[in-house]
Structures are given as structure tokens and as C-alpha cells.
Design a protein around this motif. Structure first.
Motif, PDB file in Angstrom:
ATOM      1  N   TYR A   1       0.862  -1.171   0.000  1.00  0.00           N
ATOM      2  CA  TYR A   1       0.000   0.000   0.000  1.00  0.00           C
ATOM      3  C   TYR A   1       0.904   1.226   0.000  1.00  0.00           C
ATOM      4  CZ  TYR A   1      -3.713  -3.184   1.632  1.00  0.00           C
ATOM      5  OH  TYR A   1      -4.613  -4.202   1.762  1.00  0.00           O
TER       6      TYR A   1
ATOM      7  N   ASP B   1      -9.110   1.361   8.121  1.00  0.00           N
ATOM      8  CA  ASP B   1      -8.259   1.728   6.991  1.00  0.00           C
ATOM      9  C   ASP B   1      -6.906   1.099   7.216  1.00  0.00           C
ATOM     10  OD1 ASP B   1      -9.779   4.920   7.090  1.00  0.00           O
ATOM     11  OD2 ASP B   1     -10.029   3.383   5.550  1.00  0.00           O
ATOM     12  N   PRO B   2      -6.561   0.078   6.423  1.00  0.00           N
ATOM     13  CA  PRO B   2      -5.307  -0.626   6.706  1.00  0.00           C
ATOM     14  C   PRO B   2      -4.106   0.287   6.610  1.00  0.00           C
ATOM     15  CG  PRO B   2      -6.159  -1.230   4.547  1.00  0.00           C
ATOM     16  CD  PRO B   2      -7.203  -0.390   5.190  1.00  0.00           C
ATOM     17  N   TYR B   3      -3.291   0.219   7.623  1.00  0.00           N
ATOM     18  CA  TYR B   3      -2.004   0.899   7.677  1.00  0.00           C
ATOM     19  C   TYR B   3      -2.078   2.412   7.813  1.00  0.00           C
ATOM     20  CZ  TYR B   3      -0.207  -3.517   5.902  1.00  0.00           C
ATOM     21  OH  TYR B   3       0.094  -4.831   5.728  1.00  0.00           O
ATOM     22  N   GLU B   4      -3.194   3.040   7.450  1.00  0.00           N
ATOM     23  CA  GLU B   4      -3.195   4.498   7.473  1.00  0.00           C
ATOM     24  C   GLU B   4      -2.899   4.996   8.876  1.00  0.00           C
ATOM     25  OE1 GLU B   4      -6.685   6.323   5.887  1.00  0.00           O
ATOM     26  OE2 GLU B   4      -6.310   8.217   6.922  1.00  0.00           O
ATOM     27  N   GLN B   5      -1.902   5.838   9.015  1.00  0.00           N
ATOM     28  CA  GLN B   5      -1.528   6.369  10.316  1.00  0.00           C
ATOM     29  C   GLN B   5      -2.097   7.775  10.467  1.00  0.00           C
ATOM     30  OE1 GLN B   5       2.628   5.967  11.357  1.00  0.00           O
ATOM     31  NE2 GLN B   5       2.645   3.784  10.852  1.00  0.00           N
ATOM     32  N   TYR B   6      -2.663   8.016  11.660  1.00  0.00           N
ATOM     33  CA  TYR B   6      -3.199   9.323  12.013  1.00  0.00           C
ATOM     34  C   TYR B   6      -2.220   9.968  12.984  1.00  0.00           C
ATOM     35  CZ  TYR B   6      -7.523   7.565   9.977  1.00  0.00           C
ATOM     36  OH  TYR B   6      -8.462   7.048   9.126  1.00  0.00           O
TER      37      TYR B   6
ATOM     38  N   PHE C   1       1.187   5.662   0.222  1.00  0.00           N
ATOM     39  CA  PHE C   1       0.553   6.834   0.806  1.00  0.00           C
ATOM     40  C   PHE C   1       1.357   8.093   0.462  1.00  0.00           C
ATOM     41  CE2 PHE C   1      -2.181   4.474   3.766  1.00  0.00           C
ATOM     42  CZ  PHE C   1      -1.535   3.255   3.814  1.00  0.00           C
TER      43      PHE C   1
ATOM     44  N   LEU D   1       4.748   1.926   8.606  1.00  0.00           N
ATOM     45  CA  LEU D   1       4.915   2.650   7.354  1.00  0.00           C
ATOM     46  C   LEU D   1       6.381   3.060   7.252  1.00  0.00           C
ATOM     47  CD1 LEU D   1       1.841   5.056   7.083  1.00  0.00           C
ATOM     48  CD2 LEU D   1       2.184   2.827   5.998  1.00  0.00           C
TER      49      LEU D   1
ATOM     50  N   PRO E   1      -4.808  -2.324  12.600  1.00  0.00           N
ATOM     51  CA  PRO E   1      -4.133  -3.385  11.849  1.00  0.00           C
ATOM     52  C   PRO E   1      -4.829  -3.598  10.519  1.00  0.00           C
ATOM     53  CG  PRO E   1      -5.477  -4.315  13.587  1.00  0.00           C
ATOM     54  CD  PRO E   1      -5.522  -2.829  13.762  1.00  0.00           C
ATOM     55  N   PRO E   2      -4.208  -4.312   9.596  1.00  0.00           N
ATOM     56  CA  PRO E   2      -4.750  -4.445   8.239  1.00  0.00           C
ATOM     57  C   PRO E   2      -6.115  -5.110   8.166  1.00  0.00           C
ATOM     58  CG  PRO E   2      -2.477  -5.115   8.293  1.00  0.00           C
ATOM     59  CD  PRO E   2      -2.886  -4.897   9.708  1.00  0.00           C
ATOM     60  N   THR E   3      -6.508  -5.818   9.198  1.00  0.00           N
ATOM     61  CA  THR E   3      -7.772  -6.552   9.134  1.00  0.00           C
ATOM     62  C   THR E   3      -8.970  -5.699   9.502  1.00  0.00           C
ATOM     63  OG1 THR E   3      -7.293  -7.280  11.379  1.00  0.00           O
ATOM     64  CG2 THR E   3      -6.740  -8.797   9.583  1.00  0.00           C
TER      65      THR E   3
ATOM     66  N   LYS F   1      -4.096   7.743  -0.845  1.00  0.00           N
ATOM     67  CA  LYS F   1      -3.512   6.426  -0.636  1.00  0.00           C
ATOM     68  C   LYS F   1      -3.888   5.511  -1.790  1.00  0.00           C
ATOM     69  CE  LYS F   1      -7.452   5.243   2.287  1.00  0.00           C
ATOM     70  NZ  LYS F   1      -7.903   5.045   3.686  1.00  0.00           N
TER      71      LYS F   1
ATOM     72  N   TYR G   1       1.534  11.868   2.379  1.00  0.00           N
ATOM     73  CA  TYR G   1       1.124  12.722   3.485  1.00  0.00           C
ATOM     74  C   TYR G   1       1.640  14.129   3.229  1.00  0.00           C
ATOM     75  CZ  TYR G   1      -0.246   8.842   6.577  1.00  0.00           C
ATOM     76  OH  TYR G   1      -0.877   7.765   7.145  1.00  0.00           O
TER      77      TYR G   1
ATOM     78  N   GLU H   1       3.677  -4.026  10.129  1.00  0.00           N
ATOM     79  CA  GLU H   1       2.586  -3.054   9.946  1.00  0.00           C
ATOM     80  C   GLU H   1       3.053  -1.617  10.076  1.00  0.00           C
ATOM     81  OE1 GLU H   1      -0.696  -6.273  11.527  1.00  0.00           O
ATOM     82  OE2 GLU H   1      -0.662  -4.303  12.469  1.00  0.00           O
TER      83      GLU H   1
END
Lengths: 118, 116
Positions: free
Chosen positions: A32, B101-106, A34, A106, B96-98, A49, A36, A104
Motif C-alpha cells: 500500500y 483503513d489498513p495501515y493508514e496512520q493518524y 501513501f 509505514l 491493523p490491516p484486518t 492512498k 502525506y 505493519e
């Protein structure tokens, strides 16, 4: 292991000009991707994304990016920039899920500073 | 809206002082991350956590420790600050990916720490 290269550390452009910020990644598995954006003295905000499907991804503020698997690239584009687009832009690629032996996390590039001049 | 908050926007500390940087997220995310950001170096991962009481070293853990006693809270601890820890510190969370939104970091707004 994944890695990300942002080819330009700084990109100056004039207002209303088009811009392309380049990002290349290396990964041996499906990923995946992204982009930012970070405005001065703020945290990072997701611009767009790519997860799957269409390789052209549209994001916020008129930005779009194209996923090119053969060239392992994910370049960010905007046809006409504004002064308010002045910011730092980060490209990132995901690691594998933990159930596949990944972390997991980035992995981020070093960033590209876009400066839009009047 | 996902909210990630950090306890301070700006901190000034003297060399040798102990510093706690706190991060709280309100989206029930399992994963939380601490980064430092320096000009020309981008974001470098210090520590991350998948769950309460769990922690994993990132790329630059030396001089730092973390604590995650509650799912929503992830603290970064600088036991004895040094001038080379002057930096912007960013916290992030993700699912987590399951799920979600998989992987998206806030990301939180960041804490700019200056050590003199």
C-alpha cells in the motif's frame, strides 16, 4: 525490506504552475502506498492512498498520484498549485501485516519541500 | 474524526532532565507509534506498540523508552535529556490491516522539544 526514495528534497514552483513530486519505492511484495502533507508546525495529514484497483488515485486539495508497478513509482501531481500548497510532502509504503511476518509499519521517504512562489 | 492529541506543543528542558511526552488517541486503534523528525532526515521511528503493555524498538530507540498502560495512551520517556534530542516528536496511531483503513496512520500535531 521496503524503502522509499523521494528524488527531490526541494521543489520551487510558481503559483498556478503544474507540479510533480517524485517517489520511488522498493518492495518485493504487494504494498500500500501513501502521500502525506505537513504544513508548517503541524502533524502529518493524509493526502491520498493507493490500496488496490485503479492506478490513478485522487486525493484532497486537487492532488492525484499514479501507481506504476513496473517502475515502482508513485508520483504525486497537481495541475495548478496555490500558495497554500507550500508544505512538506512525504511518500510512504506499508510493511507486511504481522500475520505475514511484517511489522505493519509505514516506511517514509525523507520528504520533499514544495515552495509555491507568487 | 480521528483525534490524536499530544500533551504539549512546545517544551524547553535543560540537559539531564526527565521528560514525558504523552499521546492519546480516541479511535480504539491497536497500533501506536513515536517518531522524531529532523530537517533532511525525515521521520525516524523510535518505538511502536501493538497493544497494551507491548512495545517494539524502532530504528532509533537509544536514549528513549515508552509506556503503554492503556490502549488509548502511549508515552515516550526521555530519562535524561541531551542536546541531540532537540527535535520535533510526532505520535501516530493506526488499525491493523484486518480492520478499518489498513495501515493508514493518524498523526498528532507534534511536540517541539528544545534541550538546552
Amino acid at each position: 525490506a521496503q524503502s522509499v526514495t523521494q528524488l527531490d528534497s526541494q521543489v520551487p514552483v510558481f503559483e498556478e504552475a503544474p507540479v510533480e513530486l517524485r517517489c520511488n519505492y522498493s518492495s518485493s511484495v504487494s504494498v500500500y502506498l501513501f502521500w502525506y502533507v505537513q504544513y508548517p508546525n503541524q502533524g502529518l495529514q493524509l493526502l491520498l492512498k493507493y490500496l488496490s484497483g485503479s492506478t490513478l488515485v485522487k486525493g484532497i486539495n486537487g492532488f492525484e498520484a499514479e501507481f506504476n508497478k513496473s517502475q515502482t513509482s508513485f508520483h504525486l501531481r497537481k495541475p495548478s498549485v496555490h500558495i497554500s500548497d507550500t508544505a512538506e510532502y512525504f511518500c510512504a509504503v506499508s510493511d507486511l501485516p504481522r500475520f505475514q511476518g511484517g511489522s505493519e509499519k509505514l516506511v517514509f521517504g525523507k520528504g520533499t519541500k514544495l515552495t509555491v512562489n507568487p | 474524526d480521528v483525534k490524536v492529541t499530544q500533551s504539549s506543543r512546545y517544551l524547553v528542558k535543560r540537559t539531564g532532565e526527565k521528560v514525558f511526552l504523552e499521546c492519546v488517541q480516541d479511535m480504539d486503534h491497536e497500533n501506536m507509534f513515536w517518531y522524531r523528525q529532523d530537517p533532511g532526515l525525515g521521520l525516524r521511528l523510535i518505538y511502536f506498540s501493538y497493544d497494551v503493555k507491548m512495545k517494539e524498538k524502532g530504528d532509533i530507540p537509544e536514549g528513549y523508552s515508552v509506556s503503554r498502560e492503556k490502549k488509548e495512551r502511549f508515552s515516550l520517556i526521555l530519562e535524561s535529556t541531551s542536546t541531540n534530542q532537540t527535535s520535533m516528536y510526532l505520535c501516530a496511531s493506526s488499525s491493523p490491516p484486518t480492520s478499518g483503513d489498513p495501515y493508514e496512520q493518524y498523526f498528532g500535531p507534534g511536540t517541539r522539544l528544545t534541550v538546552t
